[in-house]
Design a protein around this motif. Structure first.
Motif, PDB file in Angstrom:
ATOM      1  N   GLY A  54      66.266  42.774  94.448  1.00 23.52           N
ATOM      2  CA  GLY A  54      66.205  41.313  94.343  1.00 23.52           C
ATOM      3  C   GLY A  54      66.241  40.870  92.886  1.00 23.52           C
ATOM      4  O   GLY A  54      65.860  41.611  91.985  1.00 23.52           O
ATOM      5  N   LYS A  55      66.668  39.635  92.695  1.00 23.38           N
ATOM      6  CA  LYS A  55      66.870  39.152  91.330  1.00 23.38           C
ATOM      7  C   LYS A  55      65.568  38.868  90.589  1.00 23.38           C
ATOM      8  O   LYS A  55      64.586  38.441  91.189  1.00 23.38           O
ATOM      9  CB  LYS A  55      67.739  37.893  91.336  1.00 23.38           C
ATOM     10  N   PHE A  56      65.615  39.099  89.301  1.00 27.23           N
ATOM     11  CA  PHE A  56      64.567  38.677  88.372  1.00 27.23           C
ATOM     12  C   PHE A  56      65.315  38.099  87.170  1.00 27.23           C
ATOM     13  O   PHE A  56      65.633  38.804  86.217  1.00 27.23           O
ATOM     14  CB  PHE A  56      63.679  39.855  87.979  1.00 27.23           C
ATOM     15  N   ASN A  57      65.647  36.824  87.278  1.00 28.40           N
ATOM     16  CA  ASN A  57      66.465  36.151  86.267  1.00 28.40           C
ATOM     17  C   ASN A  57      65.605  35.175  85.468  1.00 28.40           C
ATOM     18  O   ASN A  57      64.833  34.414  86.039  1.00 28.40           O
ATOM     19  CB  ASN A  57      67.606  35.364  86.931  1.00 28.40           C
ATOM     20  N   THR A  58      65.764  35.214  84.169  1.00 25.66           N
ATOM     21  CA  THR A  58      65.017  34.293  83.314  1.00 25.66           C
ATOM     22  C   THR A  58      65.965  33.645  82.309  1.00 25.66           C
ATOM     23  O   THR A  58      66.985  34.222  81.938  1.00 25.66           O
ATOM     24  CB  THR A  58      63.904  35.038  82.548  1.00 25.66           C
ATOM     25  N   THR A  59      65.613  32.454  81.909  1.00 28.85           N
ATOM     26  CA  THR A  59      66.338  31.771  80.837  1.00 28.85           C
ATOM     27  C   THR A  59      65.325  31.412  79.768  1.00 28.85           C
ATOM     28  O   THR A  59      64.333  30.732  80.042  1.00 28.85           O
ATOM     29  CB  THR A  59      67.011  30.485  81.373  1.00 28.85           C
ATOM     30  N   PHE A  60      65.565  31.914  78.566  1.00 26.88           N
ATOM     31  CA  PHE A  60      64.645  31.661  77.454  1.00 26.88           C
ATOM     32  C   PHE A  60      65.193  30.545  76.567  1.00 26.88           C
ATOM     33  O   PHE A  60      66.408  30.371  76.449  1.00 26.88           O
ATOM     34  CB  PHE A  60      64.500  32.906  76.571  1.00 26.88           C
ATOM     35  N   ASN A  61      64.273  29.848  75.951  1.00 26.96           N
ATOM     36  CA  ASN A  61      64.635  28.950  74.855  1.00 26.96           C
ATOM     37  C   ASN A  61      64.072  29.569  73.578  1.00 26.96           C
ATOM     38  O   ASN A  61      62.859  29.652  73.389  1.00 26.96           O
ATOM     39  CB  ASN A  61      64.051  27.553  75.100  1.00 26.96           C
ATOM     40  N   VAL A  62      64.966  30.033  72.731  1.00 25.45           N
ATOM     41  CA  VAL A  62      64.570  30.695  71.484  1.00 25.45           C
ATOM     42  C   VAL A  62      65.107  29.858  70.321  1.00 25.45           C
ATOM     43  O   VAL A  62      66.320  29.819  70.093  1.00 25.45           O
ATOM     44  CB  VAL A  62      65.132  32.132  71.422  1.00 25.45           C
ATOM     45  N   ASP A  63      64.211  29.162  69.660  1.00 27.26           N
ATOM     46  CA  ASP A  63      64.604  28.312  68.527  1.00 27.26           C
ATOM     47  C   ASP A  63      65.713  27.337  68.927  1.00 27.26           C
ATOM     48  O   ASP A  63      66.659  27.109  68.164  1.00 27.26           O
ATOM     49  CB  ASP A  63      65.074  29.174  67.340  1.00 27.26           C
ATOM     50  N   GLY A  64      65.604  26.805  70.137  1.00 22.20           N
ATOM     51  CA  GLY A  64      66.582  25.820  70.593  1.00 22.20           C
ATOM     52  C   GLY A  64      67.823  26.423  71.233  1.00 22.20           C
ATOM     53  O   GLY A  64      68.636  25.707  71.811  1.00 22.20           O
ATOM     54  N   ASN A  65      67.966  27.750  71.142  1.00 21.89           N
ATOM     55  CA  ASN A  65      69.119  28.403  71.781  1.00 21.89           C
ATOM     56  C   ASN A  65      68.726  28.917  73.162  1.00 21.89           C
ATOM     57  O   ASN A  65      67.638  29.469  73.343  1.00 21.89           O
ATOM     58  CB  ASN A  65      69.602  29.590  70.938  1.00 21.89           C
ATOM     59  N   THR A  66      69.640  28.765  74.118  1.00 21.25           N
ATOM     60  CA  THR A  66      69.389  29.234  75.473  1.00 21.25           C
ATOM     61  C   THR A  66      69.855  30.678  75.624  1.00 21.25           C
ATOM     62  O   THR A  66      70.971  31.009  75.241  1.00 21.25           O
ATOM     63  CB  THR A  66      70.143  28.335  76.472  1.00 21.25           C
ATOM     64  N   MET A  67      68.969  31.534  76.131  1.00 21.30           N
ATOM     65  CA  MET A  67      69.322  32.939  76.376  1.00 21.30           C
ATOM     66  C   MET A  67      69.094  33.237  77.846  1.00 21.30           C
ATOM     67  O   MET A  67      67.970  33.127  78.331  1.00 21.30           O
ATOM     68  CB  MET A  67      68.409  33.859  75.572  1.00 21.30           C
ATOM     69  N   LYS A  68      70.151  33.632  78.541  1.00 17.64           N
ATOM     70  CA  LYS A  68      70.030  33.919  79.969  1.00 17.64           C
ATOM     71  C   LYS A  68      69.940  35.433  80.168  1.00 17.64           C
ATOM     72  O   LYS A  68      70.742  36.176  79.604  1.00 17.64           O
ATOM     73  CB  LYS A  68      71.250  33.344  80.684  1.00 17.64           C
ATOM     74  N   ASN A  69      68.956  35.868  80.919  1.00 25.10           N
ATOM     75  CA  ASN A  69      68.743  37.298  81.163  1.00 25.10           C
ATOM     76  C   ASN A  69      68.710  37.539  82.664  1.00 25.10           C
ATOM     77  O   ASN A  69      67.765  37.111  83.329  1.00 25.10           O
ATOM     78  CB  ASN A  69      67.395  37.751  80.596  1.00 25.10           C
ATOM     79  N   ASP A  70      69.717  38.199  83.176  1.00 25.19           N
ATOM     80  CA  ASP A  70      69.719  38.514  84.605  1.00 25.19           C
ATOM     81  C   ASP A  70      69.296  39.960  84.813  1.00 25.19           C
ATOM     82  O   ASP A  70      69.698  40.852  84.061  1.00 25.19           O
ATOM     83  CB  ASP A  70      71.122  38.304  85.192  1.00 25.19           C
ATOM     84  N   GLY A  71      68.489  40.145  85.844  1.00 26.52           N
ATOM     85  CA  GLY A  71      68.036  41.499  86.140  1.00 26.52           C
ATOM     86  C   GLY A  71      67.664  41.637  87.599  1.00 26.52           C
ATOM     87  O   GLY A  71      67.812  40.691  88.389  1.00 26.52           O
ATOM     88  N   VAL A  72      67.204  42.815  87.959  1.00 21.25           N
ATOM     89  CA  VAL A  72      66.742  43.074  89.326  1.00 21.25           C
ATOM     90  C   VAL A  72      65.466  43.915  89.277  1.00 21.25           C
ATOM     91  O   VAL A  72      65.193  44.593  88.288  1.00 21.25           O
ATOM     92  CB  VAL A  72      67.776  43.846  90.185  1.00 21.25           C
ATOM     93  N   PHE A  73      64.745  43.863  90.383  1.00 20.53           N
ATOM     94  CA  PHE A  73      63.602  44.752  90.558  1.00 20.53           C
ATOM     95  C   PHE A  73      64.070  46.101  91.115  1.00 20.53           C
ATOM     96  O   PHE A  73      64.917  46.145  92.011  1.00 20.53           O
ATOM     97  CB  PHE A  73      62.585  44.138  91.533  1.00 20.53           C
ATOM     98  N   LEU A  74      63.500  47.160  90.577  1.00 22.31           N
ATOM     99  CA  LEU A  74      63.799  48.512  91.071  1.00 22.31           C
ATOM    100  C   LEU A  74      62.663  49.049  91.935  1.00 22.31           C
ATOM    101  O   LEU A  74      62.888  49.867  92.819  1.00 22.31           O
ATOM    102  CB  LEU A  74      64.041  49.467  89.894  1.00 22.31           C
ATOM    103  N   GLU A  75      61.458  48.614  91.640  1.00 22.41           N
ATOM    104  CA  GLU A  75      60.300  49.011  92.452  1.00 22.41           C
ATOM    105  C   GLU A  75      59.341  47.846  92.515  1.00 22.41           C
ATOM    106  O   GLU A  75      59.113  47.165  91.494  1.00 22.41           O
ATOM    107  CB  GLU A  75      59.550  50.178  91.799  1.00 22.41           C
ATOM    108  N   VAL A  76      58.766  47.629  93.683  1.00 27.88           N
ATOM    109  CA  VAL A  76      57.785  46.558  93.871  1.00 27.88           C
ATOM    110  C   VAL A  76      56.633  47.156  94.668  1.00 27.88           C
ATOM    111  O   VAL A  76      56.684  47.248  95.896  1.00 27.88           O
ATOM    112  CB  VAL A  76      58.395  45.361  94.639  1.00 27.88           C
ATOM    113  N   GLU A  77      55.617  47.640  93.969  1.00 29.03           N
ATOM    114  CA  GLU A  77      54.458  48.207  94.646  1.00 29.03           C
ATOM    115  C   GLU A  77      53.325  47.218  94.447  1.00 29.03           C
ATOM    116  O   GLU A  77      52.712  47.156  93.370  1.00 29.03           O
ATOM    117  CB  GLU A  77      54.109  49.575  94.054  1.00 29.03           C
ATOM    118  N   GLU A  78      53.073  46.434  95.487  1.00 28.66           N
ATOM    119  CA  GLU A  78      52.247  45.240  95.334  1.00 28.66           C
ATOM    120  C   GLU A  78      50.918  45.512  94.636  1.00 28.66           C
ATOM    121  O   GLU A  78      50.145  46.377  95.035  1.00 28.66           O
ATOM    122  CB  GLU A  78      51.984  44.579  96.694  1.00 28.66           C
TER     123      GLU A  78
END
Lengths: 157, 157
Positions: A54-78
């Motif tokens: 499943g997706k783990f996507n984040t968008t950062f604001n770094v000094d006014g610049n937008t950085m998009k980081n797309d990723g996924v989970f590999l393990e989810v052990e609650e």
């Protein structure tokens, strides 16, 4: 867990908040926005589909610049262990140039707090060094402090 | 499943053997050795830990040369879908230069056989092209034929 010193960066610290609460912070978009990048940088957006692949996507604001980081989970052990990476985006689409794989581990410390271990795994010693030079220990350390401060505001809520 | 034509290679064919049997072939070391590489190449060794993050390691004999391929499973949906990659070895250790992610899908064809889809996903159009030039369609097609021939010998056993 076996560590690979040449390609891993890792640290452990005690956080004065229960494990279940830290897990909730790490797996809920509204909470992620409160601690996930060192301030004054911020998380503008976060999408989580909490399952393997499943997706783990984040968008950062770094000094006014937008950085998009797309990723996924590999393990989810609650409540115990979360593994994610930017090596894939949702649907197992490989990234052209992945940066790292992160392993976040939570253990009860026996006094109501949590032993928190964050490990970043890299494809090469050079990638590990780049991450260290970018400020891994300071950056992820700050994030752990922000997590602790924020989690404390949620106790009992 | 969404396909990415620029970076995916895929084919579908009908195999005259039941889905459960093909799944068994794909997930058991002793069976893997019987079909997994185009003959006269062979699989000398195979280790499988059939779970997300578990190892899928093979050793090939190609013209007398030993080739070791370490990988892990990313998805294990019994009887239906298997996803694996050489992007990691066991324990989520990232590979320096991963080649591909494979998605093998099995569906009942409604006549006792199986609709078999094999997809290889790559990090770049160049990696996809390299794989096609290496003979993806011939090679994986031969493997599908070997799988069918071998699975038929197991029917009723």
């Amino acid at each position: 867990m076996i560590l690979y010193p040449e390609t891993d960066l890792t640290f452990t610290r005690t956080i004065q908040a229960p494990r279940s609460l830290l897990w909730e912070c790490w797996t809920t978009p509204q909470h992620i926005k409160q601690f996930f990048v060192p301030r004054p940088h911020s998380v503008e957006d976060c999408e989580i589909d909490l399952r393997v692949g499943g997706k783990f996507n984040t968008t950062f604001n770094v000094d006014g610049n937008t950085m998009k980081n797309d990723g996924v989970f590999l393990e989810v052990e609650e409540g115990r262990r979360l593994v994610f990476t930017d090596a894939y985006s949702e649907g197992w689409k490989p990234a052209a140039d992945p940066f790292m794989t992160a392993i976040i581990e939570f253990e009860d410390d026996g006094h109501g707090g949590t032993t928190y271990t964050a490990t970043a795994r890299h494809r090469s010693p050079e990638a590990r060094q780049t991450h260290e030079d970018m400020g891994f220990f300071g950056g992820w350390g700050t994030v752990a402090t922000q997590l602790e401060d924020y989690a404390k505001t949620l106790v009992g809520k």
